[in-house]
Design a protein around this motif. Structure first.
Motif, PDB file in Angstrom:
ATOM      1  N   ASP A   1       0.892  -1.287  -0.056  1.00  0.00           N
ATOM      2  CA  ASP A   1      -0.063  -0.035  -0.039  1.00  0.00           C
ATOM      3  C   ASP A   1       1.013   1.278  -0.007  1.00  0.00           C
ATOM      4  OD1 ASP A   1      -2.136  -1.527   0.053  1.00  0.00           O
ATOM      5  OD2 ASP A   1      -2.734  -1.334   2.106  1.00  0.00           O
ATOM      6  N   LEU A   2       1.960   1.305   0.738  1.00  0.00           N
ATOM      7  CA  LEU A   2       2.639   2.528   0.719  1.00  0.00           C
ATOM      8  C   LEU A   2       3.556   2.599  -0.724  1.00  0.00           C
ATOM      9  CD1 LEU A   2       4.307   1.962   4.410  1.00  0.00           C
ATOM     10  CD2 LEU A   2       2.813   3.720   3.695  1.00  0.00           C
ATOM     11  N   TRP A   3       4.047   1.424  -1.024  1.00  0.00           N
ATOM     12  CA  TRP A   3       4.595   1.636  -2.582  1.00  0.00           C
ATOM     13  C   TRP A   3       3.829   2.118  -3.326  1.00  0.00           C
ATOM     14  CZ3 TRP A   3       3.205  -0.930  -6.733  1.00  0.00           C
ATOM     15  CH2 TRP A   3       4.185  -0.973  -7.995  1.00  0.00           C
ATOM     16  N   ALA A   4       2.348   1.761  -3.415  1.00  0.00           N
ATOM     17  CA  ALA A   4       1.246   2.180  -4.445  1.00  0.00           C
ATOM     18  C   ALA A   4       1.095   3.767  -4.171  1.00  0.00           C
ATOM     19  CB  ALA A   4       0.159   1.394  -4.329  1.00  0.00           C
ATOM     20  N   TRP A   5       1.012   4.213  -2.887  1.00  0.00           N
ATOM     21  CA  TRP A   5       0.887   5.606  -2.729  1.00  0.00           C
ATOM     22  C   TRP A   5       1.841   6.366  -2.980  1.00  0.00           C
ATOM     23  CZ3 TRP A   5       3.300   8.291   1.319  1.00  0.00           C
ATOM     24  CH2 TRP A   5       2.850   9.439   1.524  1.00  0.00           C
ATOM     25  N   LEU A   6       3.103   5.805  -2.968  1.00  0.00           N
ATOM     26  CA  LEU A   6       4.442   6.646  -3.449  1.00  0.00           C
ATOM     27  C   LEU A   6       4.349   6.351  -4.638  1.00  0.00           C
ATOM     28  CD1 LEU A   6       6.858   5.442  -0.623  1.00  0.00           C
ATOM     29  CD2 LEU A   6       6.022   7.842  -0.930  1.00  0.00           C
ATOM     30  N   ASP A   7       4.158   5.485  -5.334  1.00  0.00           N
ATOM     31  CA  ASP A   7       4.294   5.426  -6.745  1.00  0.00           C
ATOM     32  C   ASP A   7       3.127   6.288  -7.541  1.00  0.00           C
ATOM     33  OD1 ASP A   7       6.003   4.047  -8.697  1.00  0.00           O
ATOM     34  OD2 ASP A   7       4.016   2.989  -9.490  1.00  0.00           O
ATOM     35  N   ALA A   8       2.249   6.470  -6.941  1.00  0.00           N
ATOM     36  CA  ALA A   8       1.125   7.250  -7.498  1.00  0.00           C
ATOM     37  C   ALA A   8       1.273   8.731  -7.410  1.00  0.00           C
ATOM     38  CB  ALA A   8      -0.185   6.814  -6.906  1.00  0.00           C
TER      39      ALA A   8
ATOM     40  N   GLU B   1      15.523   7.216 -12.518  1.00  0.00           N
ATOM     41  CA  GLU B   1      15.656   8.492 -11.623  1.00  0.00           C
ATOM     42  C   GLU B   1      14.905   8.140 -10.449  1.00  0.00           C
ATOM     43  OE1 GLU B   1      15.542  13.498 -11.135  1.00  0.00           O
ATOM     44  OE2 GLU B   1      14.722  12.472 -12.903  1.00  0.00           O
ATOM     45  N   GLY B   2      13.600   7.803 -10.488  1.00  0.00           N
ATOM     46  CA  GLY B   2      12.575   7.647  -9.420  1.00  0.00           C
ATOM     47  C   GLY B   2      13.076   6.518  -8.710  1.00  0.00           C
ATOM     48  N   VAL B   3      13.776   5.449  -9.418  1.00  0.00           N
ATOM     49  CA  VAL B   3      14.164   4.081  -8.455  1.00  0.00           C
ATOM     50  C   VAL B   3      15.482   4.794  -7.762  1.00  0.00           C
ATOM     51  CG1 VAL B   3      15.420   2.073  -8.826  1.00  0.00           C
ATOM     52  CG2 VAL B   3      13.148   2.543 -10.131  1.00  0.00           C
ATOM     53  N   LEU B   4      16.077   5.475  -8.161  1.00  0.00           N
ATOM     54  CA  LEU B   4      17.299   5.976  -7.614  1.00  0.00           C
ATOM     55  C   LEU B   4      17.262   6.948  -6.534  1.00  0.00           C
ATOM     56  CD1 LEU B   4      19.957   6.653 -10.514  1.00  0.00           C
ATOM     57  CD2 LEU B   4      19.854   4.607  -9.136  1.00  0.00           C
TER      58      LEU B   4
ATOM     59  N   LYS C   1      16.429   7.665  -0.322  1.00  0.00           N
ATOM     60  CA  LYS C   1      15.551   7.826   0.737  1.00  0.00           C
ATOM     61  C   LYS C   1      16.045   7.175   1.986  1.00  0.00           C
ATOM     62  CE  LYS C   1      11.900   9.531   3.127  1.00  0.00           C
ATOM     63  NZ  LYS C   1      12.112  10.805   3.780  1.00  0.00           N
ATOM     64  N   LEU C   2      16.779   5.832   1.547  1.00  0.00           N
ATOM     65  CA  LEU C   2      17.118   5.108   2.738  1.00  0.00           C
ATOM     66  C   LEU C   2      18.367   5.572   3.495  1.00  0.00           C
ATOM     67  CD1 LEU C   2      16.823   2.401   4.340  1.00  0.00           C
ATOM     68  CD2 LEU C   2      18.214   1.430   2.319  1.00  0.00           C
TER      69      LEU C   2
ATOM     70  N   LEU D   1      11.965  -2.629  -6.507  1.00  0.00           N
ATOM     71  CA  LEU D   1      12.411  -3.403  -7.129  1.00  0.00           C
ATOM     72  C   LEU D   1      11.956  -4.728  -7.659  1.00  0.00           C
ATOM     73  CD1 LEU D   1      16.073  -3.115  -5.757  1.00  0.00           C
ATOM     74  CD2 LEU D   1      15.105  -1.761  -7.783  1.00  0.00           C
ATOM     75  N   THR D   2      10.876  -5.413  -6.983  1.00  0.00           N
ATOM     76  CA  THR D   2      10.485  -6.350  -7.083  1.00  0.00           C
ATOM     77  C   THR D   2       8.844  -6.647  -6.423  1.00  0.00           C
ATOM     78  OG1 THR D   2      10.567  -9.016  -7.061  1.00  0.00           O
ATOM     79  CG2 THR D   2      11.619  -7.424  -5.230  1.00  0.00           C
ATOM     80  N   PRO D   3       8.077  -6.992  -7.331  1.00  0.00           N
ATOM     81  CA  PRO D   3       6.833  -7.264  -6.635  1.00  0.00           C
ATOM     82  C   PRO D   3       6.634  -8.411  -5.770  1.00  0.00           C
ATOM     83  CG  PRO D   3       6.555  -7.932  -8.880  1.00  0.00           C
ATOM     84  CD  PRO D   3       8.014  -7.302  -8.848  1.00  0.00           C
ATOM     85  N   ASP D   4       7.863  -9.262  -5.835  1.00  0.00           N
ATOM     86  CA  ASP D   4       7.985 -10.511  -4.988  1.00  0.00           C
ATOM     87  C   ASP D   4       8.708 -10.191  -3.580  1.00  0.00           C
ATOM     88  OD1 ASP D   4       6.591 -12.052  -6.839  1.00  0.00           O
ATOM     89  OD2 ASP D   4       8.587 -12.161  -7.862  1.00  0.00           O
ATOM     90  N   THR D   5       8.466  -9.016  -3.067  1.00  0.00           N
ATOM     91  CA  THR D   5       9.194  -8.542  -1.976  1.00  0.00           C
ATOM     92  C   THR D   5       9.208  -9.598  -0.823  1.00  0.00           C
ATOM     93  OG1 THR D   5       8.174  -6.269  -2.469  1.00  0.00           O
ATOM     94  CG2 THR D   5       9.420  -6.594  -0.295  1.00  0.00           C
ATOM     95  N   ARG D   6       8.008 -10.107  -0.417  1.00  0.00           N
ATOM     96  CA  ARG D   6       7.879 -11.097   0.860  1.00  0.00           C
ATOM     97  C   ARG D   6       8.680 -12.143   0.302  1.00  0.00           C
ATOM     98  NH1 ARG D   6       2.432 -12.684   3.565  1.00  0.00           N
ATOM     99  NH2 ARG D   6       3.386 -14.030   5.182  1.00  0.00           N
ATOM    100  N   GLU D   7       8.788 -12.810  -0.819  1.00  0.00           N
ATOM    101  CA  GLU D   7       9.669 -13.883  -1.111  1.00  0.00           C
ATOM    102  C   GLU D   7      11.063 -13.590  -0.938  1.00  0.00           C
ATOM    103  OE1 GLU D   7       6.790 -12.679  -2.611  1.00  0.00           O
ATOM    104  OE2 GLU D   7       5.452 -14.133  -2.052  1.00  0.00           O
ATOM    105  N   VAL D   8      11.405 -12.508  -1.612  1.00  0.00           N
ATOM    106  CA  VAL D   8      12.649 -12.146  -1.605  1.00  0.00           C
ATOM    107  C   VAL D   8      13.382 -12.115  -0.386  1.00  0.00           C
ATOM    108  CG1 VAL D   8      14.361 -10.463  -2.461  1.00  0.00           C
ATOM    109  CG2 VAL D   8      12.711 -11.268  -4.093  1.00  0.00           C
ATOM    110  N   PHE D   9      12.586 -11.212   0.421  1.00  0.00           N
ATOM    111  CA  PHE D   9      13.137 -10.851   1.902  1.00  0.00           C
ATOM    112  C   PHE D   9      13.122 -12.201   2.651  1.00  0.00           C
ATOM    113  CE2 PHE D   9      12.460  -9.788   6.119  1.00  0.00           C
ATOM    114  CZ  PHE D   9      13.597  -8.984   6.542  1.00  0.00           C
TER     115      PHE D   9
END
Length: 139
Positions: A26-33, A41-44, A49-50, A98-106
């Motif tokens: 949800d946070l990703w979608a909100w930030l992306d929108a 540039e947006g990805v970088l 931000k980290l 970077l990936t929609p598979d965040t949970r699995e990657v993490f």
């Protein structure tokens, strides 16, 4: 993550104990929108931000310990905890970028790090993730 007041646009039906992965999506979608820059540039900028959030942890630790004699004690250890939470959230949102598979990657990575850290010989048998890396091998 931000000092901006978002109460006016925040949903009023948010649960008291939101699911971690749903919240990250949800946070990703909100930030992306609401992003100011697109593409690479947006990805970088999302990754940068980290660094900002980690700097806020440092500022809070310095403030909690009174290390700046000009300012004295300006933060509490609860402030440090909150800033660390912001780092975790920001890192997970960056990973989601970077990936929609965040949970699995993490989860796979956490299993590898746990296995490697708790028993470098590989004797700890966790259910997920590839075999442990050799001693000194990068994550």
């Amino acid at each position: 993550m931000t000092d901006q007041d978002t109460r006016a646009t925040a949903p009023t039906d948010l649960p008291d104990r939101p699911d971690l992965w749903t919240s990250i999506d949800d946070l990703w979608a909100w930030l992306d929108a609401n992003r100011q820059a697109a593409g690479q540039e947006g990805v970088l900028l999302r990754m940068l931000k980290l660094s900002e959030e980690v700097g806020e942890v440092a500022e809070a630790v310095i403030g909690a310990t009174g290390q700046n004699p000009r300012k004295g004690v300006t933060h509490t250890w609860e402030d440090v905890q909150a800033e660390l939470c912001d780092v975790v959230i920001t890192a997970l949102v960056a990973l989601r970028t970077l990936t929609p598979d965040t949970r699995e990657v993490f989860t796979r990575h956490l299993a590898r790090v746990t296995r490697r850290s708790l028993d470098p010989s590989g004797a700890v048998h966790l259910t997920e993730g590839p075999a442990p890396r050799a001693v000194g091998e990068a994550p």
